[in-house]
Design a protein around this motif. Sequence first.
Motif, mmCIF file in Angstrom:
data_model
loop_
_atom_site.group_PDB
_atom_site.id
_atom_site.type_symbol
_atom_site.label_atom_id
_atom_site.label_comp_id
_atom_site.label_asym_id
_atom_site.label_seq_id
_atom_site.Cartn_x
_atom_site.Cartn_y
_atom_site.Cartn_z
ATOM 1 N N HIS A 129 0.837 -1.191 0.000
ATOM 2 C CA HIS A 129 0.000 0.000 0.000
ATOM 3 C C HIS A 129 0.877 1.247 0.000
ATOM 4 N N TRP A 130 0.681 2.077 -1.020
ATOM 5 C CA TRP A 130 1.372 3.369 -1.080
ATOM 6 C C TRP A 130 0.324 4.456 -0.916
ATOM 7 N N LEU A 131 0.288 5.022 0.272
ATOM 8 C CA LEU A 131 -0.682 6.062 0.613
ATOM 9 C C LEU A 131 0.004 7.412 0.577
ATOM 10 N N GLY A 132 -0.501 8.312 -0.255
ATOM 11 C CA GLY A 132 0.139 9.606 -0.424
ATOM 12 C C GLY A 132 -0.114 10.552 0.732
ATOM 13 N N PRO A 133 0.677 11.633 0.819
ATOM 14 C CA PRO A 133 0.552 12.577 1.941
ATOM 15 C C PRO A 133 -0.754 13.351 1.959
ATOM 16 N N MET A 134 -1.501 13.357 0.852
ATOM 17 C CA MET A 134 -2.813 13.998 0.896
ATOM 18 C C MET A 134 -3.761 13.223 1.804
ATOM 19 N N PHE A 135 -3.525 11.928 1.954
ATOM 20 C CA PHE A 135 -4.309 11.107 2.881
ATOM 21 C C PHE A 135 -3.720 11.120 4.286
ATOM 22 N N ASP A 136 -2.414 11.282 4.393
ATOM 23 C CA ASP A 136 -1.740 11.312 5.688
ATOM 24 C C ASP A 136 -0.441 12.096 5.531
ATOM 25 N N PRO A 137 -0.398 13.339 6.015
ATOM 26 C CA PRO A 137 0.806 14.159 5.839
ATOM 27 C C PRO A 137 2.068 13.532 6.421
ATOM 28 N N ALA A 138 1.915 12.647 7.411
ATOM 29 C CA ALA A 138 3.082 12.017 8.029
ATOM 30 C C ALA A 138 3.778 11.040 7.092
ATOM 31 N N LEU A 139 3.180 10.751 5.942
ATOM 32 C CA LEU A 139 3.763 9.792 4.994
ATOM 33 C C LEU A 139 4.493 10.469 3.841
ATOM 34 N N ALA A 140 4.712 11.762 3.943
ATOM 35 C CA ALA A 140 5.467 12.465 2.902
ATOM 36 C C ALA A 140 6.865 11.856 2.772
ATOM 37 N N GLY A 141 7.318 11.711 1.536
ATOM 38 C CA GLY A 141 8.657 11.166 1.303
ATOM 39 C C GLY A 141 8.752 9.667 1.470
ATOM 40 N N TYR A 142 7.603 8.970 1.394
ATOM 41 C CA TYR A 142 7.649 7.524 1.581
ATOM 42 C C TYR A 142 8.457 6.868 0.466
ATOM 43 N N TRP A 143 9.018 5.736 0.779
ATOM 44 C CA TRP A 143 9.964 4.995 -0.066
ATOM 45 C C TRP A 143 11.307 5.713 -0.172
ATOM 46 N N GLY A 144 11.516 6.692 0.715
ATOM 47 C CA GLY A 144 12.844 7.263 0.861
ATOM 48 C C GLY A 144 13.135 8.497 0.049
ATOM 49 N N SER A 145 12.110 9.072 -0.602
ATOM 50 C CA SER A 145 12.370 10.254 -1.420
ATOM 51 C C SER A 145 11.098 11.048 -1.638
ATOM 52 N N ALA A 146 11.233 12.372 -1.626
ATOM 53 C CA ALA A 146 10.115 13.236 -1.997
ATOM 54 C C ALA A 146 9.941 13.304 -3.515
ATOM 55 N N ASP A 147 10.928 12.840 -4.251
ATOM 56 C CA ASP A 147 10.858 12.746 -5.706
ATOM 57 C C ASP A 147 10.049 11.488 -6.047
ATOM 58 N N LEU A 148 8.860 11.663 -6.615
ATOM 59 C CA LEU A 148 7.993 10.517 -6.844
ATOM 60 C C LEU A 148 8.559 9.534 -7.861
ATOM 61 N N ASP A 149 9.342 10.014 -8.793
ATOM 62 C CA ASP A 149 9.978 9.090 -9.736
ATOM 63 C C ASP A 149 10.973 8.183 -9.014
ATOM 64 N N ALA A 150 11.779 8.778 -8.132
ATOM 65 C CA ALA A 150 12.733 7.974 -7.366
ATOM 66 C C ALA A 150 12.007 7.032 -6.415
ATOM 67 N N ALA A 151 10.934 7.520 -5.777
ATOM 68 C CA ALA A 151 10.160 6.672 -4.873
ATOM 69 C C ALA A 151 9.548 5.498 -5.629
ATOM 70 N N THR A 152 9.062 5.752 -6.840
ATOM 71 C CA THR A 152 8.485 4.685 -7.650
ATOM 72 C C THR A 152 9.514 3.616 -7.976
ATOM 73 N N ASP A 153 10.727 4.034 -8.279
ATOM 74 C CA ASP A 153 11.784 3.063 -8.580
ATOM 75 C C ASP A 153 12.053 2.161 -7.382
ATOM 76 N N THR A 154 12.092 2.740 -6.193
ATOM 77 C CA THR A 154 12.312 1.944 -4.981
ATOM 78 C C THR A 154 11.155 0.992 -4.748
ATOM 79 N N PHE A 155 9.954 1.475 -4.903
ATOM 80 C CA PHE A 155 8.747 0.658 -4.739
ATOM 81 C C PHE A 155 8.788 -0.550 -5.671
ATOM 82 N N LEU A 156 9.122 -0.301 -6.929
ATOM 83 C CA LEU A 156 9.191 -1.392 -7.900
ATOM 84 C C LEU A 156 10.352 -2.341 -7.611
ATOM 85 N N GLU A 157 11.422 -1.809 -7.035
ATOM 86 C CA GLU A 157 12.550 -2.670 -6.667
ATOM 87 C C GLU A 157 12.142 -3.660 -5.574
ATOM 88 N N VAL A 158 11.346 -3.204 -4.615
ATOM 89 C CA VAL A 158 10.841 -4.095 -3.565
ATOM 90 C C VAL A 158 10.071 -5.249 -4.190
#
Length: 370
Positions: free
Chosen positions: A170-199
């Motif tokens: 589950h990838w929940l964006g900060p609009m649903f929960d501000p405490a989840l900003a920068g999830y997957w280790g980056s505020a850059d969504l492209d970089a976060a997506t790469d990490t997510f897909l790597e998992v």
Amino acid sequence: MNATPEPPAAAPAPLRSRTVYAAAHVVADPRADVSPDDPAAVDWDATLAFRRHLWAHGLGVAEAMDTAQRGMGLDWAGAAELIRRSAAEARAVGGRIACGVGTDQLASPAVTLTDVRHAYEEQLALVEGVGARAILMASRALAATAGGPDDYLTTYADLLRQATAPVILHWLGPMFDPALAGYWGSADLDAATDTFLEVIAAHPGKVDGVKISLLDADREIALRRRLPEGVRCYTGDDFHYPDLIAGDDQGFSHALLGVFDPLAPVAARAVRALDADDPKSFHELLDPTVELARHLFAPPTRFYKTGVVLLAWLAGHQDHFTMVGGLQSARSLPHLTRAYELAAALSLFPDPDLAAYRMRTLQEIHGVAP
């Protein structure tokens, strides 16, 4: 006045073309003498009855998610009891269920990655122990503790190795929960997506699917096209769900949506139209619901639960408009009135007279003459 909508007399055939979960709300006990700081008091009978309503229409239940006020009134002890009861009810009626696994039993933000992993493990063991599919929810504690992408890769690797059945990530964006900003280790969504897909790529066979709640249709489609074969994309986009579920010539999204809590009957009919290879009827049914969805999930998006519970009350699924943690006060009366108007225009209320009476009562309590 009170009415409880009756489910269909016989359970319909399962949905075939899409796997669809409705993230379900909890019904508070309005007679409990509790303060906003106390553990949630839940009306278990009404809460489970609503899940039977969802199953009766052929939808699955996504349990103990943010729609159930996880982290906004429902603590881990309450969520654990909800999971146990709902899983037992699912077994009794043959309903599909998946349950949220998080780290919300951690009381202090000053935790270590080991603490986060142990918290996840405790919840994963409970969910798998009751026979439900696990949804690995985004963790506030992990977001606060992780030093970068590697900490996410390590934490999720440990959990996926232990999971006995494929999970939903589950990838929940900060609009649903501000405490989840920068999830997957980056505020850059492209970089976060790469990490997510790597998992996902590192653990073949361990991921049933991914739920994407970023309210960005183009990003979801791009991510969907990069998923390994056999890994489902469950849209969590409450703004663009008709087109995402309908899909295109390169694929489609399944669904795990909070907005399907109030829209369950319409959503089920729409997906059955896809089952019958009738996309025109699908869009005719579901497209008109988007205006209501965008209203309910308008910023601050995390308070969408208030409108969802209002509609459940107006539809007769519960006999009061009270929420755990007092969250019924989180939206203004004009916002709630507009939600009623949009839902009425969609014929969402089994008893329109009951809904109108209850809405008038709510307005009068606020000192507003309807």
